[in-house]
Design a protein around this motif. Structure first.
Motif, short mmCIF file in Angstrom:
data_model
loop_
_atom_site.label_atom_id
_atom_site.label_comp_id
_atom_site.label_asym_id
_atom_site.label_seq_id
_atom_site.Cartn_x
_atom_site.Cartn_y
_atom_site.Cartn_z
N GLU A 57 29.61 38.14 30.33
CA GLU A 57 30.33 38.01 31.60
C GLU A 57 30.66 36.55 31.85
O GLU A 57 29.88 35.66 31.51
N ARG A 58 31.83 36.31 32.40
CA ARG A 58 32.27 34.93 32.64
C ARG A 58 32.55 34.76 34.13
O ARG A 58 33.68 34.85 34.58
N ALA A 60 32.40 32.10 35.79
CA ALA A 60 33.20 30.89 36.02
C ALA A 60 34.69 31.23 35.92
O ALA A 60 35.51 30.68 36.65
N PHE A 61 35.04 32.14 35.01
CA PHE A 61 36.44 32.56 34.88
C PHE A 61 36.84 33.39 36.11
O PHE A 61 37.92 33.19 36.68
N LEU A 62 35.97 34.28 36.50
CA LEU A 62 36.28 35.14 37.66
C LEU A 62 36.50 34.28 38.91
O LEU A 62 37.31 34.62 39.77
N ARG A 63 35.77 33.16 38.99
CA ARG A 63 35.91 32.29 40.18
C ARG A 63 37.27 31.61 40.22
O ARG A 63 37.68 31.14 41.28
N THR A 64 37.95 31.50 39.07
CA THR A 64 39.28 30.88 39.09
C THR A 64 40.34 31.86 39.58
O THR A 64 41.46 31.47 39.83
N LEU A 65 39.97 33.13 39.70
CA LEU A 65 40.92 34.15 40.15
C LEU A 65 40.85 34.27 41.68
O LEU A 65 39.85 33.89 42.28
N LYS B 75 43.19 30.67 46.49
CA LYS B 75 43.09 30.66 45.03
C LYS B 75 44.39 31.15 44.38
O LYS B 75 44.64 30.87 43.21
N THR B 86 36.66 28.78 30.40
CA THR B 86 35.61 29.77 30.69
C THR B 86 36.02 31.19 30.33
O THR B 86 35.59 32.14 30.97
N TYR B 88 36.61 34.85 28.28
CA TYR B 88 35.76 35.77 27.52
C TYR B 88 36.00 35.52 26.03
O TYR B 88 37.13 35.66 25.56
#
Lengths: 131, 290
Positions: A57-58, A60-65, B75, B86, B88
């Motif tokens: 799971e990422r 940190a990536f989800l937070r950029t969305l 955002k 970051t 996947y």
């Protein structure tokens, strides 16, 4: 379908299918009191599904969305709740079915419910820990 | 000019590092640079400004809104490129594009794949098989493809070869040209970024040590090269940095207009000359003097 849900649900569905495939058949076919032991494996399967789901799971990536942390957490908890609810429904149905031959009793239903509630709690706490 | 980002008195504590009382403003349509040595707090600051990490105290207002009440909307309007991409690792750029498209209100799929083509990033390759520079470019392509009005880029040129670095700098200049987009970029190196940054903030040890317009800095900060003995000690004492060298000394002044009269005789006799200072020179002066 929500991509987070789609990605994570794969692991939960796999865990559910393997649990019902391996454990469910004992509850359906064995004469010994299978219900005393087999529900205890449910939290193990749940945690293994969660481990697999969270492994890559990422966050940190989800937070950029354009998503709030709350929305992501809600999705994750919905998955845990769905898994446990499906398992509870299945085991309750099987227990009711096996009451006729004495393998399950009314107290089995209480036991299964308590195990599922505990699994839900363990899963939720584990998810909070990961978060 | 309108302010698109305003941070006031930001504080963020870690075990061995603190961001202390950082205030910052970014003007609409500008390219602003946050520079500083390693562990100055640049990444922490950008994470707070992009709502990637919580702050202990202070306030951040972006595009007239605050994250506490408008995180989702903001955002959509803010593109963030982290220092370390970051994604996947087992998924491809195409997979990530589909993932992101679901959430961003103004996702430009065609633009995303066009950028990948420009950056020569294979959209069907798993992220774990991309080089560090390609991951960075993928991150940039994502941030540039959802119509963000403010781009917050953490070390965007790190790991890029000279061709891609130049291409990125040109692109950043182009997207801010009409004034509709703003770029805030952080870096510990000033290579190329000093050419495009219009406003400069120096961060050192978790504090802002300088916040100024780049033009103003370039006008005021100059090297004075001079022969030994041609300037008296009092003038040398006014230099922010002084380097004594076998073939002549040089001093870095942070206010040439104020110093010009004092060095005029040496300039007139040819014993001194003035040379421009780079952002790196100025940054070093602050870091060594701090």
């Amino acid at each position: 379908m929500d991509p987070i849900l789609r990605r994570s649900s794969f692991f939960y569905v796999t865990a559910f299918v393997t649990y019902t495939g391996l454990m469910g058949r004992f509850m359906l076919t064995r004469d010994w009191p299978a219900f005393e032991v087999i529900p205890l494996f449910l939290p193990v399967w749940l945690i293994s599904g969660m481990l697999a789901s969270e492994h890559d799971e990422r966050y940190a990536f989800l937070r950029t969305l354009p998503l709030t942390d709350r929305a992501v957490v809600r999705t994750k908890f919905a998955l845990i709740l769905s898994f446990v609810s499906a398992a509870w429904l299945l085991m309750t149905a099987v227990a009711l079915f096996r009451m006729g031959d004495g393998v399950a009793t009314p107290s089995t239903l209480v036991y299964v419910t308590l195990v599922c509630a505990s699994a839900l709690l363990v899963g939720a706490l584990y998810q909070i820990g990961i978060w | 000019m309108e302010t698109v980002l305003e941070a006031t008195d930001l504080t963020k504590d870690y075990e061995d590092f603190s961001l202390r009382g950082v205030s910052l403003t970014v003007r609409s349509g500008s390219i602003s640079g946050v520079f500083g040595p390693n562990a100055a707090g640049k990444t922490t600051l950008l994470k707070v400004l992009a709502a990637q990490a919580p702050m202990q105290s202070g306030a951040v207002r972006v595009l007239g809104q605050i994250y506490e009440t408008s995180e989702g909307d903001l955002k959509n309007r803010v593109g963030y490129v982290p220092q370390e991409p970051t994604f996947y690792p087992d998924k491809t750029a195409t997979w990530h594009a589909r993932f992101a498209a679901h959430y961003f209100a103004r996702w430009d799929g065609a633009g995303f794949f066009s950028l990948l083509e420009t950056f020569r990033v294979n959209p069907l390759k798993k992220v774990k098989h991309l080089s560090g520079g390609q991951k960075k470019l993928l991150s940039l392509a994502t941030a540039l493809s959802h119509g963000a009005e403010l781009l917050i880029l953490d070390e965007p040129t790190a790991g890029l070869d000279v061709v891609h670095r130049r291409s990125l700098l040109d692109r950043l200049r182009a997207i801010t040209a009409d004034g509709s987009r703003t770029v805030l970029v952080a870096s510990h190196i000033t290579d190329g970024l000093d050419e495009i940054a219009e406003d400069v903030t120096f961060l050192h040890d978790g504090r802002v040590v300088l916040h100024a317009a780049a033009d103003d800095l370039m006008t005021r900060w100059k090297w004075v090269h001079y022969k030994d003995g041609s300037l008296d000690r009092a003038i040398e004492g006014r230099f922010a940095t002084l380097r004594r060298q076998p073939f002549g000394n040089r001093g870095l002044t942070d206010d040439l207009p104020a110093l010009r009269e004092a060095v005029a005789p040496a300039l007139a006799s040819g014993d001194a000359r003035i040379d421009h200072a780079s952002l790196e020179d100025i940054l070093l002066s602050f870091v060594k003097g701090a």
